[in-house]
Write a protein that holds these residues in place. Structure first.
Motif, short mmCIF file in Angstrom:
data_model
loop_
_atom_site.label_atom_id
_atom_site.label_comp_id
_atom_site.label_asym_id
_atom_site.label_seq_id
_atom_site.Cartn_x
_atom_site.Cartn_y
_atom_site.Cartn_z
N ILE A 116 7.22 -19.77 -2.72
CA ILE A 116 6.19 -19.12 -3.32
C ILE A 116 6.75 -17.57 -2.87
O ILE A 116 7.29 -17.28 -1.77
CB ILE A 116 4.84 -19.27 -2.60
CG1 ILE A 116 3.72 -18.48 -3.21
CG2 ILE A 116 5.03 -19.10 -1.09
CD1 ILE A 116 2.33 -19.03 -3.09
N TYR A 117 6.36 -16.64 -3.55
CA TYR A 117 6.86 -15.19 -3.44
C TYR A 117 5.46 -14.50 -2.46
O TYR A 117 4.46 -14.96 -2.59
CB TYR A 117 6.83 -14.44 -4.98
CG TYR A 117 8.13 -14.67 -5.68
CD1 TYR A 117 9.43 -14.72 -4.96
CD2 TYR A 117 7.71 -14.97 -6.89
CE1 TYR A 117 10.34 -14.93 -5.77
CE2 TYR A 117 9.05 -15.47 -7.80
CZ TYR A 117 10.20 -15.35 -7.23
OH TYR A 117 11.45 -15.80 -7.94
N PRO A 118 6.06 -13.61 -1.79
CA PRO A 118 4.85 -12.58 -1.26
C PRO A 118 4.07 -12.04 -2.06
O PRO A 118 4.49 -11.60 -3.19
CB PRO A 118 5.54 -11.80 -0.17
CG PRO A 118 7.02 -12.12 -0.14
CD PRO A 118 7.38 -13.00 -1.45
N ASP A 119 2.68 -11.73 -1.70
CA ASP A 119 2.12 -10.74 -2.82
C ASP A 119 2.94 -9.75 -2.87
O ASP A 119 3.38 -9.13 -1.97
CB ASP A 119 0.67 -10.43 -2.12
CG ASP A 119 -0.26 -11.84 -1.54
OD1 ASP A 119 0.15 -12.86 -2.52
OD2 ASP A 119 -1.16 -11.65 -1.23
N PHE A 120 2.58 -9.24 -4.32
CA PHE A 120 3.38 -8.00 -4.77
C PHE A 120 2.49 -7.49 -5.89
O PHE A 120 1.57 -7.67 -6.32
CB PHE A 120 4.74 -8.05 -5.17
CG PHE A 120 4.84 -8.93 -6.48
CD1 PHE A 120 4.84 -8.66 -7.68
CD2 PHE A 120 4.70 -10.40 -6.27
CE1 PHE A 120 5.01 -9.19 -8.61
CE2 PHE A 120 4.95 -11.30 -7.46
CZ PHE A 120 4.95 -10.74 -8.82
N VAL A 121 2.71 -5.95 -6.35
CA VAL A 121 2.12 -5.49 -7.28
C VAL A 121 3.15 -5.45 -8.43
O VAL A 121 4.38 -5.33 -8.27
CB VAL A 121 1.72 -3.93 -6.99
CG1 VAL A 121 0.68 -4.02 -5.75
CG2 VAL A 121 2.81 -3.27 -6.25
N SER A 122 2.67 -5.53 -9.56
CA SER A 122 3.50 -5.53 -10.77
C SER A 122 4.40 -4.56 -11.02
O SER A 122 3.68 -3.35 -10.97
CB SER A 122 2.41 -6.10 -12.13
OG SER A 122 3.20 -5.77 -13.37
N GLY A 123 5.50 -4.31 -11.52
CA GLY A 123 6.36 -3.47 -11.76
C GLY A 123 5.79 -2.62 -13.06
O GLY A 123 6.43 -1.57 -13.47
N TRP A 124 4.79 -3.32 -13.86
CA TRP A 124 4.32 -2.56 -14.80
C TRP A 124 3.89 -1.21 -14.57
O TRP A 124 4.50 -0.26 -15.26
CB TRP A 124 2.85 -3.07 -15.35
CG TRP A 124 3.00 -4.06 -16.35
CD1 TRP A 124 4.28 -4.71 -16.75
CD2 TRP A 124 2.15 -4.74 -17.23
NE1 TRP A 124 4.04 -5.70 -17.59
CE2 TRP A 124 2.73 -5.65 -18.18
CE3 TRP A 124 0.54 -4.41 -17.27
CZ2 TRP A 124 2.05 -6.39 -19.01
CZ3 TRP A 124 -0.09 -5.09 -18.26
CH2 TRP A 124 0.41 -6.19 -19.07
N LEU A 125 3.10 -0.76 -13.59
CA LEU A 125 2.64 0.58 -13.16
C LEU A 125 2.23 0.32 -11.58
O LEU A 125 1.31 -0.46 -11.53
CB LEU A 125 1.72 1.26 -13.89
CG LEU A 125 1.21 2.59 -13.43
CD1 LEU A 125 1.05 3.48 -14.96
CD2 LEU A 125 0.42 2.81 -12.63
N TYR A 126 2.93 1.13 -10.66
CA TYR A 126 1.92 1.23 -9.46
C TYR A 126 2.36 2.59 -9.02
O TYR A 126 2.93 3.26 -9.39
CB TYR A 126 2.83 0.12 -8.58
CG TYR A 126 4.11 0.54 -7.98
CD1 TYR A 126 4.30 1.10 -6.90
CD2 TYR A 126 5.21 -0.22 -8.46
CE1 TYR A 126 5.42 1.41 -6.40
CE2 TYR A 126 6.34 0.06 -7.79
CZ TYR A 126 6.69 0.98 -6.97
OH TYR A 126 7.76 1.16 -6.46
N ILE A 127 1.58 2.88 -7.85
CA ILE A 127 1.42 4.29 -7.36
C ILE A 127 1.60 4.11 -5.80
O ILE A 127 0.98 3.14 -5.21
CB ILE A 127 0.08 4.87 -7.57
CG1 ILE A 127 -0.14 5.09 -9.15
CG2 ILE A 127 0.20 6.43 -7.10
CD1 ILE A 127 -1.53 5.17 -9.75
N THR A 128 2.27 5.34 -5.28
CA THR A 128 2.54 5.29 -3.72
C THR A 128 2.67 6.57 -3.56
O THR A 128 2.66 7.60 -4.23
CB THR A 128 3.75 4.15 -3.50
OG1 THR A 128 3.55 4.28 -1.81
CG2 THR A 128 4.89 4.46 -3.65
N ASN A 129 3.46 6.65 -2.13
CA ASN A 129 3.84 8.12 -1.68
C ASN A 129 5.11 8.06 -1.31
O ASN A 129 5.92 7.11 -0.98
CB ASN A 129 2.88 8.67 -0.89
CG ASN A 129 2.58 7.71 0.33
OD1 ASN A 129 3.60 7.36 1.01
ND2 ASN A 129 1.22 7.57 0.77
#
Length: 361
Positions: free
Chosen positions: A222-235
Motif C-alpha cells: 500500500i502507498y502512503p497517503d499522498f496528494v494527486s499530481g493533478w494539482l497541489y499547493i505548497t510553499n
C-alpha cells in the motif's frame, strides 16, 4: 614571366589567407550560436539511481511575487501549453503576481518524428514565451519524478520570496481567480501539501499493465497517503525539505506517490484535503459553464480537460465573468447535485489508481 608567376603566387596566398579567416569566422559564429541556444545551462549534477539533481538545458527567469505555477507538460505536445497561455496570458498573470513555467524533458529521435517537435522548436518556443524549463532527461512517464523534482528545485532556488508554489499537470483545468481568492483568505495550512488526498492506494502488480510496479521498485502493498499530481499547493519551505531529502533517496517513478507520499511521510509533512474544489469529471466543468446564463458560480475550481485542451480557454472565460458577476449557488443547486451526465469511471491518475465512484444524477 617570373614576375607574372610571382604575382599569381601572391594572389593565391592572399586567397588562402582570406579563406582561412572565413572558416574561422564561421566556426566562431557556430560556437556563439550554440552558446546562445543552450542559454543559462546550469549543472545540478547528473542523475543516477538516486532521485537527485539534473542538468538544466533551458531555464527561464522568475518574476513571481505571490505564486509560482509549475506545470508538467510533455515536450511533444505544445497544444496544451498553447491553451493554457491563451487562457491566462502572461501579462494578466504578472498583474496577479504569478509566474507560470512548463516543465519538459528531452524528446528522443522517434518522439521527434512522431510529434514533429524538434529541439530547435522548443528553443524557439522558449525564446517566444520565456516559460520553458527543460531538463536533460528523456520526456517519458518513467522520468516524471525527475521532472517534478526539477520544477520544485527551480522554484525553490529562483522564487524564494513567493508565498506559494502550485504544481499542476497541463491537462488540468483551473479557475485561477477562485483559487487565488481562497489563497488570499488563508485556506492553505502552513507547512503542508494541499490537494486531492489519495488514501489506501495499492501498487499495480500486473506485468502487462503500463503502470506495473515491481516489488523491487516498491516492496509494500500500500502507498502512503499522498496528494494527486493533478494539482497541489505548497510553499518553498516544504519544497526545500522534499528536494533536500530526495537527493539521497532511491528513485521511484510515480511522481506524486514519491514526492507527496513517500518523501512527505518520512519528513512528517502534513497533507491537507481540499478535494471539495476538485471534480474528477470534465463534464461537471461543462455544466458549470452553462450556469453562466443564470449568473451562477461553480463550486469546482479544478478538474480534468477530458482530452479537450480548449476546455481550459472556455472555463477561464466563464470563471473571469462569474468572478465579478455571478452568485454563489444554493446548497440544493450545486453543480455536483444538478449536473446530469452519463457515468464514466473517473481516472484521477491516468489509469494508475481507482477512486470511489462519485454520485452523478
Amino acid at each position: 614571366m617570373i614576375s607574372k608567376l610571382g604575382f599569381l603566387l601572391l594572389l593565391g596566398c592572399i586567397g588562402c589567407v582570406l579563406l582561412f579567416f572565413t572558416f574561422i569566422e564561421r566556426d566562431l559564429r557556430s560556437q556563439i550560436s550554440k552558446t546562445i541556444l543552450i542559454h543559462s545551462q546550469r549543472t545540478y549534477e547528473m542523475m543516477g539511481e538516486s532521485s537527485g539533481n539534473t542538468r538544466i538545458i533551458i531555464e527561464p527567469s522568475c518574476n513571481a511575487t505571490f505564486l509560482i505555477w509549475i506545470v508538467t507538460s510533455y515536450a511533444g505536445d505544445p497544444s496544451t501549453r498553447s491553451a493554457l497561455r491563451r487562457a491566462y496570458i502572461d501579462e494578466e498573470l504578472q498583474t496577479l503576481g504569478i509566474e507560470r513555467v512548463f516543465l519538459l524533458g528531452k524528446l528522443n529521435d522517434d518522439a521527434k518524428r512522431r510529434t514533429h517537435v524538434s529541439q530547435e522548436a522548443l528553443l524557439d518556443e522558449s525564446r517566444r514565451f520565456s516559460d520553458i524549463l527543460q531538463g536533460d532527461f528523456l520526456d517519458t512517464y518513467r522520468n516524471l519524478t525527475y521532472k517534478h523534482l526539477m520544477g520544485l528545485r527551480w522554484a525553490m532556488n529562483n522564487c524564494k520570496h513567493v508565498k506559494y508554489i502550485m504544481k499542476m499537470d497541463d491537462d488540468i483545468v483551473v479557475n485561477i481567480y477562485g483559487l487565488l481568492e481562497k489563497l488570499h483568505t488563508g485556506i492553505i495550512e502552513k507547512n503542508s501539501l494541499a490537494g486531492y488526498v489519495m488514501k489506501n492506494m495499492t501498487p499495480i502488480r500486473e506485468p502487462a499493465n503500463k503502470w506495473y510496479v515491481s516489488k523491487a521498485e516498491y516492496a509494500d502493498n500500500i502507498y502512503p497517503d499522498f496528494v494527486s499530481g493533478w494539482l497541489y499547493i505548497t510553499n518553498s519551505q516544504v519544497a526545500s525539505k522534499l528536494i533536500n531529502y530526495a537527493e539521497s533517496y532511491k528513485y521511484f517513478w510515480i511522481d506524486d506517490v514519491f514526492v507527496t507520499g513517500i518523501l512527505r511521510k518520512v519528513l512528517y509533512i502534513k497533507i491537507q484535503d481540499i478535494s471539495k474544489i476538485f471534480t474528477t469529471d470534465y463534464r461537471y466543468l461543462e455544466c458549470c459553464i452553462k450556469g453562466k446564463i443564470n449568473l451562477l458560480k461553480c463550486e469546482f475550481l479544478i478538474g480534468p480537460n477530458g482530452g479537450d485542451a480548449e476546455l481550459q480557454v472556455k472555463f477561464r472565460k466563464f470563471a473571469k465573468f462569474c468572478h465579478a458577476n455571478c452568485f454563489i449557488r444554493a446548497e440544493n443547486n450545486l453543480v455536483g447535485k444538478t449536473c446530469v451526465v452519463a457515468y464514466k469511471e473517473p481516472k484521477l491518475h491516468k489509469g494508475v489508481f481507482q477512486i470511489n465512484p462519485i454520485k452523478i444524477l
